[in-house]
Structure formats: C-alpha cells, structure tokens
Design a protein around this motif. Structure first.
Motif, PDB file in Angstrom:
ATOM      1  N   ALA A 149      -1.869   7.798   0.421  1.00  0.00           N
ATOM      2  CA  ALA A 149      -1.500   6.885   1.501  1.00  0.00           C
ATOM      3  C   ALA A 149      -2.484   6.999   2.662  1.00  0.00           C
ATOM      4  CB  ALA A 149      -0.083   7.190   1.978  1.00  0.00           C
ATOM      5  N   CYS A 150      -2.881   8.222   2.978  1.00  0.00           N
ATOM      6  CA  CYS A 150      -3.824   8.458   4.062  1.00  0.00           C
ATOM      7  C   CYS A 150      -5.168   7.786   3.761  1.00  0.00           C
ATOM      8  CB  CYS A 150      -4.002   9.967   4.229  1.00  0.00           C
ATOM      9  SG  CYS A 150      -4.638  10.471   5.826  1.00  0.00           S
ATOM     10  N   THR A 197       0.838  -1.209   0.000  1.00  0.00           N
ATOM     11  CA  THR A 197       0.000   0.000   0.000  1.00  0.00           C
ATOM     12  C   THR A 197       0.867   1.251   0.000  1.00  0.00           C
ATOM     13  OG1 THR A 197      -1.817  -1.132   1.123  1.00  0.00           O
ATOM     14  CG2 THR A 197      -1.756   1.267   1.291  1.00  0.00           C
ATOM     15  N   TYR A 198       1.873   1.258   0.863  1.00  0.00           N
ATOM     16  CA  TYR A 198       2.773   2.403   0.958  1.00  0.00           C
ATOM     17  C   TYR A 198       3.542   2.588  -0.350  1.00  0.00           C
ATOM     18  CZ  TYR A 198       6.278   5.496   3.069  1.00  0.00           C
ATOM     19  OH  TYR A 198       7.094   6.552   3.366  1.00  0.00           O
ATOM     20  N   PHE A 220      -1.109   5.705  10.930  1.00  0.00           N
ATOM     21  CA  PHE A 220      -0.764   4.527  10.125  1.00  0.00           C
ATOM     22  C   PHE A 220      -0.451   3.323  11.025  1.00  0.00           C
ATOM     23  CE2 PHE A 220       0.993   7.001   6.187  1.00  0.00           C
ATOM     24  CZ  PHE A 220      -0.301   7.376   5.864  1.00  0.00           C
ATOM     25  N   ILE A 271      -8.318   0.669   5.315  1.00  0.00           N
ATOM     26  CA  ILE A 271      -8.160  -0.592   6.050  1.00  0.00           C
ATOM     27  C   ILE A 271      -9.162  -0.636   7.201  1.00  0.00           C
ATOM     28  CG2 ILE A 271      -6.589  -1.946   7.508  1.00  0.00           C
ATOM     29  CD1 ILE A 271      -4.261  -0.819   5.810  1.00  0.00           C
ATOM     30  N   TYR A 314      -4.743   3.839   3.771  1.00  0.00           N
ATOM     31  CA  TYR A 314      -4.589   3.268   5.112  1.00  0.00           C
ATOM     32  C   TYR A 314      -5.881   3.377   5.906  1.00  0.00           C
ATOM     33  CZ  TYR A 314       0.220   1.716   5.604  1.00  0.00           C
ATOM     34  OH  TYR A 314       1.367   0.991   5.512  1.00  0.00           O
ATOM     35  N   GLU A 315      -6.559   4.503   5.797  1.00  0.00           N
ATOM     36  CA  GLU A 315      -7.826   4.621   6.525  1.00  0.00           C
ATOM     37  C   GLU A 315      -8.860   3.659   5.958  1.00  0.00           C
ATOM     38  OE1 GLU A 315     -10.681   7.975   8.603  1.00  0.00           O
ATOM     39  OE2 GLU A 315      -9.261   8.613   7.055  1.00  0.00           O
ATOM     40  N   THR A 332      -3.442   1.786  12.818  1.00  0.00           N
ATOM     41  CA  THR A 332      -4.219   0.987  11.870  1.00  0.00           C
ATOM     42  C   THR A 332      -3.590  -0.393  11.717  1.00  0.00           C
ATOM     43  OG1 THR A 332      -4.984   2.938  10.645  1.00  0.00           O
ATOM     44  CG2 THR A 332      -5.018   0.833   9.472  1.00  0.00           C
ATOM     45  N   ASN A 333      -2.266  -0.445  11.609  1.00  0.00           N
ATOM     46  CA  ASN A 333      -1.581  -1.738  11.535  1.00  0.00           C
ATOM     47  C   ASN A 333      -1.850  -2.579  12.777  1.00  0.00           C
ATOM     48  OD1 ASN A 333      -0.449  -1.253   9.022  1.00  0.00           O
ATOM     49  ND2 ASN A 333       1.466  -0.454   9.853  1.00  0.00           N
ATOM     50  N   TYR A 368      -6.450  10.337  12.258  1.00  0.00           N
ATOM     51  CA  TYR A 368      -6.382  10.719  10.843  1.00  0.00           C
ATOM     52  C   TYR A 368      -6.928  12.125  10.629  1.00  0.00           C
ATOM     53  CZ  TYR A 368      -5.115   6.058   9.098  1.00  0.00           C
ATOM     54  OH  TYR A 368      -4.458   4.895   8.818  1.00  0.00           O
TER      55      TYR A 368
END
Length: 292
Positions: free
Chosen positions: A248-249, A22-23, A164, A255, A252-253, A167-168, A227
């Motif tokens: 990226a924001c 994703t990154y 980020f 997810i 990731y959000e 979220t992980n 976020y």
C-alpha cells in the motif's frame, strides 16, 4: 460467524473493492483473518465520507453525521445494529477492543468539511488530518498486529495515514475545488505566489502555470518526507501483515510519481497508477510472502 454477520462483512468488502481499488488490492495480501476487520473499518469511513461529499439531493449532511454519532452509540453499547456496515463494525470493535475516541475524532474532522474550506498552515491541516486519516492508521494497528508494544508503533501508523491522505489531496485538487475546498495549505502555496483563484483558473481553463508546478513539486517533496517517516513502522507490524502495508505504501507513493510524470498537470484530471504497475507491485509482494 453467523450468516448475517458474514453478509455484513461481504458488503464492506464490496464497498472497499468499489471505492478503494489501490487499497483493496493491498488488502489481498493480508492474512485472511485480518481482512474482514479491515474492510469493516474502510466501509464505515467510506459511508461517512459519502454523507459529506456526495449527500443525496435534499439531504442534510450535518443531520447525516449526527445519525452516525447515534449509531456509534449502538455499536459501543453492544446493541446489534441493523445496518450491515455497522454490524460488521460492531463485531470488529468488539474483536479488537477499539476505542470510541478513534471514531469520534474521525466524525469531528468530517464535520470540519462542512464548515472549513481551506487551511492557513500545514499545522492547521494536520489537525484535520489527525481525525480524518491518522486515527485510521491507529484503528488498523490491532487488526494488523504488532511485534512491539502498540504505543511504539502508533506514531508510524498515524504518519502513514497522514501520508496516504496528503497524496489524495495532491491527486484530487481539481475534484476538491469543485466542492469548494482547498486542502493544500494556503501559506505553502503563497510561498510560490499561488492562491485559490489561480488554482480555480487552471482547473477551469486547463491553463498551466509555472508557479503551480513549483508549489506542487514542493508539496510532493513534503509528502515523500512523511512516507520516509512512516516506513520504519512497517517492521513493527506482525510479519504476515507487512507485505500488505508495504505494498500500500509503495502504490500510494507511486501516485506521486504519476503526478510528477504529468508535469503536475493534475487540476483537470485524476492521475492513477497504471493497472500493470499495481499488479506488478502486488504480484511481487505475493511471491515474497509465499517464499517466506
């Protein structure tokens, strides 16, 4: 750029593409001159992370981190490292004037993973995340460039790193449990009568529990608030860097959206943003950048 240095950056790019899909997709929206430094910073962080999370059989993670400490000495002394990732990192450090404390703080948090298996409160966890995630955002600021004084953009960059990583943590609960760690604050789980034993039961049996779903829903809401706190900082970045960070924001959000869509059943599987969604978001950002 010498052939050796070019090869070193290519290795960092490969690591990023393999481990951080994703990154990595978002980095393709960066100006070409900002990508090598981004890949070098990711490559270093990933190599250190592997020492802690996936050490070779018979190896000593503590000794591995000490070795990275020593290797940073050569990075900051100007002595050319032989390792390709560190060679690229040394060039990135010199090119952007990155401070040593950013990397020392990162290694300090990585050492915590060897001795700390859970955190009582979010404040306790945040002390870990400062070194493991917030400083990554601060490392990236000179690479991305800003239209405001860097110190004005710094809190937003740190918040995005925090967002980020949390979220992980929500996505990887089961995986982290397998390593003996719980990154979700114990006090916030306890508010919903959830503890490590209940999480382990769910991960082991596949059983679902309303208490876990309620706790995760509250933590997802907390993550979304981070976020919201971070997003205004995108406008402080150099214009050509904004599509990458915005993408990226968003990804990731997203997810978090997948966690909600799975009804918070994430202890036995790792949710992911569908490939078509990733490419749709990135494609839209590319078109916006081209139009501007």
């Amino acid at each position: 750029m010498t052939a050796e240095l070019s090869s070193a950056y290519a290795e960092c790019r490969r690591i990023n593409a393999h481990h951080g899909r994703t990154y990595y997709l978002a980095t393709q929206l960066l100006p070409a001159e900002a990508r090598p430094g981004t890949h070098a910073l990711y490559g270093f962080a990933r190599c250190v992370d592997e020492v802690v999370d996936n050490p070779p059989p018979g190896s000593d993670p503590e000794a591995g981190l000490a070795l990275f400490d020593a290797r940073l000495d050569s990075v900051f002394s100007g002595e050319p490292p032989s390792d390709p990732v560190l060679l690229a990192l040394a060039d990135t450090v010199r090119r952007y004037g990155l401070d040593r404390w950013l990397f020392d703080s990162f290694l300090r948090s990585m050492r915590m993973d060897l001795h700390v298996s859970e955190y009582d409160t979010y404040d306790d966890l945040h002390r870990y995340m400062h070194g493991s995630a917030c400083v990554i955002g601060l490392q990236m600021l000179p690479v991305l460039g800003t239209v405001a004084p860097r110190e004005e953009a710094a809190p937003y960059a740190a918040a995005l790193g925090e967002a980020f990583q949390f979220t992980n943590f929500l996505r990887d609960i089961g995986e982290d449990l397998g390593r003996g760690r719980v990154y979700l604050p114990r006090s916030e789980l306890a508010a919903f009568d959830v503890d490590r034993h209940l999480l382990e039961w769910s991960a082991r049996t596949g059983g679902t529990d309303r208490r876990i779903r309620r706790a995760l829903a509250a933590l997802v809401a907390r993550n979304r608030a981070v976020y919201r706190r971070a997003r205004p900082g995108i406008a402080l970045l150099r214009k050509r860097s904004r599509p990458c960070v915005s993408t990226a924001c968003t990804l990731y959000e997203s997810i978090l959206d997948e966690i909600v869509a799975a009804d918070y059943d994430v202890l036995q599987r790792r949710v992911a943003v569908p490939l078509r969604r990733r490419f749709a978001v990135a494609g839209s950002a590319i078109l916006t950048r081209l139009a501007s």
